[in-house]
Design a protein around this motif. Structure first.
Motif, PDB file in Angstrom:
ATOM      1  N   TYR A 117     -10.557  13.011  -0.769  1.00 41.52           N
ATOM      2  CA  TYR A 117     -10.167  11.789  -0.059  1.00 41.52           C
ATOM      3  C   TYR A 117     -10.313  10.658  -1.076  1.00 41.52           C
ATOM      4  O   TYR A 117     -11.428  10.255  -1.388  1.00 41.52           O
ATOM      5  CB  TYR A 117     -11.072  11.607   1.166  1.00 41.52           C
ATOM      6  CG  TYR A 117     -11.113  12.877   2.028  1.00 41.52           C
ATOM      7  CD1 TYR A 117     -10.157  13.092   3.020  1.00 41.52           C
ATOM      8  CD2 TYR A 117     -12.075  13.879   1.798  1.00 41.52           C
ATOM      9  CE1 TYR A 117     -10.171  14.258   3.781  1.00 41.52           C
ATOM     10  CE2 TYR A 117     -12.086  15.049   2.553  1.00 41.52           C
ATOM     11  CZ  TYR A 117     -11.135  15.235   3.538  1.00 41.52           C
ATOM     12  OH  TYR A 117     -11.141  16.391   4.276  1.00 41.52           O
ATOM     13  N   SER A 129       0.815  -1.218   0.000  1.00 43.49           N
ATOM     14  CA  SER A 129       0.000   0.000   0.000  1.00 43.49           C
ATOM     15  C   SER A 129       0.850   1.270   0.000  1.00 43.49           C
ATOM     16  O   SER A 129       2.025   1.249   0.386  1.00 43.49           O
ATOM     17  CB  SER A 129      -0.925   0.024   1.224  1.00 43.49           C
ATOM     18  OG  SER A 129      -0.152   0.084   2.396  1.00 43.49           O
ATOM     19  N   GLU A 158      -0.276  11.839   2.080  1.00 48.67           N
ATOM     20  CA  GLU A 158      -0.922  12.932   2.844  1.00 48.67           C
ATOM     21  C   GLU A 158      -0.403  14.224   2.263  1.00 48.67           C
ATOM     22  O   GLU A 158       0.794  14.520   2.367  1.00 48.67           O
ATOM     23  CB  GLU A 158      -0.537  12.869   4.322  1.00 48.67           C
ATOM     24  CG  GLU A 158      -1.384  11.958   5.176  1.00 48.67           C
ATOM     25  CD  GLU A 158      -2.829  12.416   5.353  1.00 48.67           C
ATOM     26  OE1 GLU A 158      -3.118  13.622   5.177  1.00 48.67           O
ATOM     27  OE2 GLU A 158      -3.671  11.550   5.665  1.00 48.67           O
ATOM     28  N   ARG A 182       0.329   5.401   1.125  1.00 43.95           N
ATOM     29  CA  ARG A 182      -0.543   6.411   1.742  1.00 43.95           C
ATOM     30  C   ARG A 182       0.039   7.791   1.493  1.00 43.95           C
ATOM     31  O   ARG A 182       1.166   8.062   1.924  1.00 43.95           O
ATOM     32  CB  ARG A 182      -0.594   6.228   3.264  1.00 43.95           C
ATOM     33  CG  ARG A 182      -1.395   5.103   3.752  1.00 43.95           C
ATOM     34  CD  ARG A 182      -0.781   4.558   5.035  1.00 43.95           C
ATOM     35  NE  ARG A 182      -0.969   3.120   5.046  1.00 43.95           N
ATOM     36  CZ  ARG A 182      -2.015   2.521   5.589  1.00 43.95           C
ATOM     37  NH1 ARG A 182      -2.911   3.226   6.231  1.00 43.95           N
ATOM     38  NH2 ARG A 182      -2.147   1.221   5.516  1.00 43.95           N
ATOM     39  N   GLN A 226       3.768   7.304   2.535  1.00 46.23           N
ATOM     40  CA  GLN A 226       4.212   6.112   3.274  1.00 46.23           C
ATOM     41  C   GLN A 226       3.996   4.897   2.396  1.00 46.23           C
ATOM     42  O   GLN A 226       2.895   4.667   1.893  1.00 46.23           O
ATOM     43  CB  GLN A 226       3.438   5.959   4.591  1.00 46.23           C
ATOM     44  CG  GLN A 226       3.763   4.623   5.250  1.00 46.23           C
ATOM     45  CD  GLN A 226       3.423   4.546   6.725  1.00 46.23           C
ATOM     46  OE1 GLN A 226       3.196   5.571   7.374  1.00 46.23           O
ATOM     47  NE2 GLN A 226       3.392   3.340   7.269  1.00 46.23           N
ATOM     48  N   THR A 265      -9.089   6.941  -3.027  1.00 46.46           N
ATOM     49  CA  THR A 265      -8.434   5.632  -2.988  1.00 46.46           C
ATOM     50  C   THR A 265      -8.248   5.153  -4.428  1.00 46.46           C
ATOM     51  O   THR A 265      -9.132   5.356  -5.266  1.00 46.46           O
ATOM     52  CB  THR A 265      -9.299   4.621  -2.204  1.00 46.46           C
ATOM     53  OG1 THR A 265      -9.677   5.217  -0.965  1.00 46.46           O
ATOM     54  CG2 THR A 265      -8.544   3.344  -1.926  1.00 46.46           C
ATOM     55  N   ALA A 275      -3.598   2.389  -3.027  1.00 45.28           N
ATOM     56  CA  ALA A 275      -3.057   3.702  -2.671  1.00 45.28           C
ATOM     57  C   ALA A 275      -4.201   4.571  -2.152  1.00 45.28           C
ATOM     58  O   ALA A 275      -5.313   4.527  -2.700  1.00 45.28           O
ATOM     59  CB  ALA A 275      -2.407   4.355  -3.887  1.00 45.28           C
ATOM     60  N   HIS A 276      -3.923   5.307  -1.108  1.00 41.58           N
ATOM     61  CA  HIS A 276      -4.936   6.260  -0.625  1.00 41.58           C
ATOM     62  C   HIS A 276      -4.275   7.605  -0.398  1.00 41.58           C
ATOM     63  O   HIS A 276      -3.251   7.693   0.288  1.00 41.58           O
ATOM     64  CB  HIS A 276      -5.584   5.782   0.672  1.00 41.58           C
ATOM     65  CG  HIS A 276      -6.624   6.741   1.136  1.00 41.58           C
ATOM     66  ND1 HIS A 276      -7.928   6.698   0.684  1.00 41.58           N
ATOM     67  CD2 HIS A 276      -6.540   7.809   1.952  1.00 41.58           C
ATOM     68  CE1 HIS A 276      -8.600   7.714   1.211  1.00 41.58           C
ATOM     69  NE2 HIS A 276      -7.779   8.402   1.986  1.00 41.58           N
ATOM     70  N   PHE A 277      -4.837   8.636  -1.008  1.00 39.80           N
ATOM     71  CA  PHE A 277      -4.268   9.981  -0.867  1.00 39.80           C
ATOM     72  C   PHE A 277      -5.307  10.927  -0.294  1.00 39.80           C
ATOM     73  O   PHE A 277      -6.410  11.052  -0.839  1.00 39.80           O
ATOM     74  CB  PHE A 277      -3.835  10.528  -2.246  1.00 39.80           C
ATOM     75  CG  PHE A 277      -2.484  10.038  -2.699  1.00 39.80           C
ATOM     76  CD1 PHE A 277      -2.270   8.702  -2.980  1.00 39.80           C
ATOM     77  CD2 PHE A 277      -1.429  10.930  -2.861  1.00 39.80           C
ATOM     78  CE1 PHE A 277      -1.030   8.245  -3.411  1.00 39.80           C
ATOM     79  CE2 PHE A 277      -0.181  10.488  -3.294  1.00 39.80           C
ATOM     80  CZ  PHE A 277       0.026   9.137  -3.561  1.00 39.80           C
ATOM     81  N   ASN A 278      -4.945  11.594   0.797  1.00 43.85           N
ATOM     82  CA  ASN A 278      -5.754  12.712   1.283  1.00 43.85           C
ATOM     83  C   ASN A 278      -5.104  13.989   0.775  1.00 43.85           C
ATOM     84  O   ASN A 278      -3.895  14.187   0.963  1.00 43.85           O
ATOM     85  CB  ASN A 278      -5.772  12.745   2.806  1.00 43.85           C
ATOM     86  CG  ASN A 278      -6.503  11.548   3.377  1.00 43.85           C
ATOM     87  OD1 ASN A 278      -7.527  11.120   2.838  1.00 43.85           O
ATOM     88  ND2 ASN A 278      -5.981  10.990   4.448  1.00 43.85           N
TER      89      ASN A 278
END
Ligand SMILES: NC(=O)c1ccc[n+]([C@@H]2O[C@H](COP(=O)([O-])OP(=O)(O)OC[C@H]3O[C@@H](n4cnc5c(N)ncnc54)[C@H](O)[C@@H]3O)[C@@H](O)[C@H]2O)c1
Length: 384
Positions: free
Chosen positions: A247, A165, A169, A167, A277, A249, A258-261
């Motif tokens: 927000y 994964s 931010e 992440r 990360q 994914t 992958a998730h990006f805020n």
């Protein structure tokens, strides 16, 4: 050593990006260092012309940069044969029209992201360049950030094992402009002027993910306009019509999640304005704009959940800073140098307007996902 002087039209150069990143931190340093050396030994010397709407601003910029070729008439710059490259860092909504003019005038095209507000328009610009035999490129600066280069090296070295994964931010508090001045232009918060964080940032996440981790296959995105009213450059309040947080994914080829805020309404308690990360079966890393910290399997702490006692582990102690193993230039300058060598000496430059169109496509699909409250597939853009 043969010098090749190359005229570069810098449109939108009085803006934030145009002035700081492209003129003062890329083109001017390239001139001051004596140009860019091609693989065949020739040296490219940029000969920029500043283009903007406000003559006074251009004059101030000339004094600051030492570049005195300037005009408030784009057509005049386009008519000069020695101006071989057209660069655009105008507001997003202005880009397509002027890039079209530049293509019609036979200029090679380099421009800021998003290339356009729609993938159809972005792809059309790529098609026009291809048909006219013009070189083209889009700014994908994050790829040359030291933090991202360090991450890439770790991937190349197999540090992570299997990556599971990513992440991201991104963000910081952008002041509303009533007490403390806003750090971003007001058009960013107006949908009708192609503002909005989804269009702005998903373009970046597309090339970061595609280039480092795997092709983006699907997106789920929730946008929001958290701050409804801001104060513009003239001190006048306006309604915010564009999203200021996203927000999102992403599913990548190969199964990475992958998730990006992304937010202009968040306060920073992390290493940098952007952190990524990456978690893998053998190790993890957290990269900021410049630094990168790693934790290998053997250094991974073994926490046990117990809120009844103070946390016995200082989690930040278990990370090692990646040392400076290479020299890193300004990310925008690094890409400029590659583009110049592409134009003059046909050296490779894969970051074309087609790649720019993929970024816009992801932003569009993100908005579609938000509107439908559903996962949206990302079809491959096939250009024939
Ligand atoms: N690569 C990156 O990291 C990055 C970061 C921020 C912005 N950008 C992109 O760069 C572009 C410029 O952004 P910016 O933050 O420098 O914006 P800015 O508002 O500071 O500058 C915009 C420029 O466009 C010109 N312009 C032409 N017509 C205009 C009009 N009708 N209204 C307002 N300005 C007009 C302005 O004179 C100015 O030179 C945008 O497309 C943005 O998405 C890229």
């Amino acid at each position: 050593m043969k010098e090749v002087k190359i005229g570069i039209i810098l449109n939108g150069v009085t803006g934030r990006m145009g002035t700081n990143q492209h003129l003062m931190r890329s083109i001017v340093p390239i001139i001051r260092q004596g140009g860019v050396k091609c693989a065949d030994g020739r040296v490219i010397i940029p000969d920029p012309i500043l283009v903007g709407r406000d003559e006074e601003k251009l004059k101030k910029l000339a004094a600051l940069s030492g570049i005195f070729r300037m005009t408030t008439h784009l057509e005049r710059a386009l008519n000069e044969r020695d101006n071989l490259i057209y660069f655009d860092a105008q507001t997003t909504g202005k880009r397509v029209e002027d890039v079209r003019k530049a293509i019609a005038a036979g200029k090679h095209i380099y421009c800021e992201k998003p290339v356009a507000a729609s993938a159809v328009d972005a792809l059309e610009l790529y098609r026009l360049c291809r048909e006219a035999g013009l070189k083209n490129g889009v700014v994908q600066d994050k790829l040359w950030l030291p933090g991202m280069i360090k991450l890439k090296r770790l991937i190349q070295q197999g540090f992570f094992g299997e990556i599971v994964s990513v992440r991201g931010e991104f963000g910081y508090w952008v002041f509303e402009g009533d007490t403390i001045p806003a750090q971003r232009p007001s058009w960013n918060y107006r949908k009708e002027e192609e503002g909005g964080i989804i269009l702005d940032m998903l373009c970046h996440w597309r090339y970061v993910l595609d280039n480092l981790f795997g092709k983006v296959k699907a997106v789920s995105c929730l946008g929001a306009t958290h701050i409804k009213r801001r104060i513009d450059e003239k001190g006048i309040p306006y309604n915010c019509t564009a999203d200021d947080a996203a927000y999102a994914t992403f599913e990548l080829e190969g199964g990475i999640i992958a998730h990006f805020n992304s937010s202009w309404v968040v306060r920073v308690r992390r290493d940098d304005l952007l952190t990524l990360q990456v978690d893998g079966t053998k190790g993890s890393a957290v990269a900021g704009l410049r630094e990168c910290y790693t934790q290998s399997y053997g250094n991974t702490p073994r926490p046990v959940w117990n809120p009844d006692v103070p946390q016995p582990i200082n989690f930040f102690d278990g990370w090692l800073k990646v040392p400076e193993q290479e020299e890193y230039d300004n990310a925008f300058k690094a890409e400029w140098e590659l583009f110049l060598k592409h134009v003059v000496n046909d050296e490779p430059f894969p970051w074309t307007l087609l790649e720019g169109a993929k970024g816009v496509q992801l932003a569009e699909k993100g908005m579609e996902s938000w509107a439908k409250r559903a996962w949206v597939e990302i079809p491959e853009i096939i250009y024939t």
